[in-house]
Design a protein around this motif. Structure first.
Motif, PDB file in Angstrom:
ATOM      1  N   PHE A  28       8.424 -18.427   1.594  1.00 26.28           N
ATOM      2  CA  PHE A  28       7.549 -17.492   0.878  1.00 26.28           C
ATOM      3  C   PHE A  28       6.601 -16.780   1.822  1.00 26.28           C
ATOM      4  O   PHE A  28       6.393 -15.568   1.713  1.00 26.28           O
ATOM      5  CB  PHE A  28       6.747 -18.232  -0.199  1.00 26.28           C
ATOM      6  N   SER A  29       6.028 -17.520   2.754  1.00 27.32           N
ATOM      7  CA  SER A  29       4.983 -16.941   3.602  1.00 27.32           C
ATOM      8  C   SER A  29       5.502 -15.809   4.481  1.00 27.32           C
ATOM      9  O   SER A  29       4.709 -14.999   4.959  1.00 27.32           O
ATOM     10  CB  SER A  29       4.346 -18.029   4.470  1.00 27.32           C
ATOM     11  N   ILE A  30       6.801 -15.728   4.696  1.00 21.95           N
ATOM     12  CA  ILE A  30       7.350 -14.655   5.516  1.00 21.95           C
ATOM     13  C   ILE A  30       8.159 -13.657   4.693  1.00 21.95           C
ATOM     14  O   ILE A  30       8.826 -12.788   5.234  1.00 21.95           O
ATOM     15  CB  ILE A  30       8.219 -15.200   6.672  1.00 21.95           C
ATOM     16  N   SER A  31       8.070 -13.790   3.385  1.00 21.93           N
ATOM     17  CA  SER A  31       8.798 -12.884   2.490  1.00 21.93           C
ATOM     18  C   SER A  31       7.975 -11.647   2.184  1.00 21.93           C
ATOM     19  O   SER A  31       6.747 -11.713   2.105  1.00 21.93           O
ATOM     20  CB  SER A  31       9.134 -13.592   1.182  1.00 21.93           C
ATOM     21  N   VAL A  32       8.671 -10.551   1.985  1.00 26.31           N
ATOM     22  CA  VAL A  32       8.042  -9.360   1.432  1.00 26.31           C
ATOM     23  C   VAL A  32       8.126  -9.488  -0.080  1.00 26.31           C
ATOM     24  O   VAL A  32       9.215  -9.673  -0.632  1.00 26.31           O
ATOM     25  CB  VAL A  32       8.750  -8.084   1.895  1.00 26.31           C
ATOM     26  N   LEU A  98      13.726 -11.696   1.760  1.00 20.86           N
ATOM     27  CA  LEU A  98      13.646 -12.612   2.884  1.00 20.86           C
ATOM     28  C   LEU A  98      14.932 -12.519   3.691  1.00 20.86           C
ATOM     29  O   LEU A  98      16.015 -12.740   3.147  1.00 20.86           O
ATOM     30  CB  LEU A  98      13.422 -14.048   2.388  1.00 20.86           C
ATOM     31  N   SER A  99      14.800 -12.161   4.953  1.00 20.85           N
ATOM     32  CA  SER A  99      15.945 -12.080   5.867  1.00 20.85           C
ATOM     33  C   SER A  99      17.079 -11.245   5.292  1.00 20.85           C
ATOM     34  O   SER A  99      18.254 -11.631   5.360  1.00 20.85           O
ATOM     35  CB  SER A  99      16.461 -13.499   6.191  1.00 20.85           C
ATOM     36  N   GLY A 100      16.718 -10.120   4.697  1.00 20.40           N
ATOM     37  CA  GLY A 100      17.720  -9.204   4.183  1.00 20.40           C
ATOM     38  C   GLY A 100      18.292  -9.547   2.826  1.00 20.40           C
ATOM     39  O   GLY A 100      19.128  -8.805   2.296  1.00 20.40           O
ATOM     40  N   THR A 101      17.851 -10.634   2.253  1.00 20.89           N
ATOM     41  CA  THR A 101      18.326 -11.029   0.925  1.00 20.89           C
ATOM     42  C   THR A 101      17.207 -10.837  -0.091  1.00 20.89           C
ATOM     43  O   THR A 101      16.063 -11.188   0.197  1.00 20.89           O
ATOM     44  CB  THR A 101      18.766 -12.499   0.923  1.00 20.89           C
TER      45      THR A 101
END
Length: 114
Positions: A28-32, A98-101
């Motif tokens: 979550f912390s690195i998700s847009v 997250l990471s393109g997903t």
């Protein structure tokens, strides 16, 4: 990642609501994170986005009225909606990237009466 949105309801024009979207899973912390909405008969549109480092973007129609924020410790993103208008009536959806997903939660209905 699973997303659970809540906080929708019926409010009079000029009122306020706060939507929440709780995320499960890692990253979550690195998700847009973003909020989108879809009004009856219209396409889904972006409302607001918040990046993992805190930068935000808003649709012109909500600038100055809505505020997106996140609490990484709680894996939750919020949408504070003030000065609501009837045209804000829509189903509001939470999205995570997250990471393109991308992941979508089930929507929460916001109805603004005039």
């Amino acid at each position: 990642v699973q997303l659970q949105a809540s906080g929708g309801g019926l409010v009079q024009a000029g009122g306020s609501l706060r939507l929440s979207c709780a995320a499960s899973g890692s990253g979550f912390s690195i998700s847009v994170m973003g909020w989108y909405r879809q009004a009856p008969g219209k396409e889904r549109e972006l409302v607001a986005t918040i990046f993992h480092f805190g930068s935000t973007n808003y649709a012109d129609s909500v600038k100055g009225r809505f505020t997106i924020s996140r609490d990484n410790a709680k894996s939750t993103v919020y949408l504070q909606m003030n000065s609501l208008k009837p045209e804000d009536t829509a189903v509001y959806y939470c999205r995570s990237q997250l990471s393109g997903t991308e992941y979508w939660g089930k929507g929460t209905l916001v109805t603004v009466s005039s």
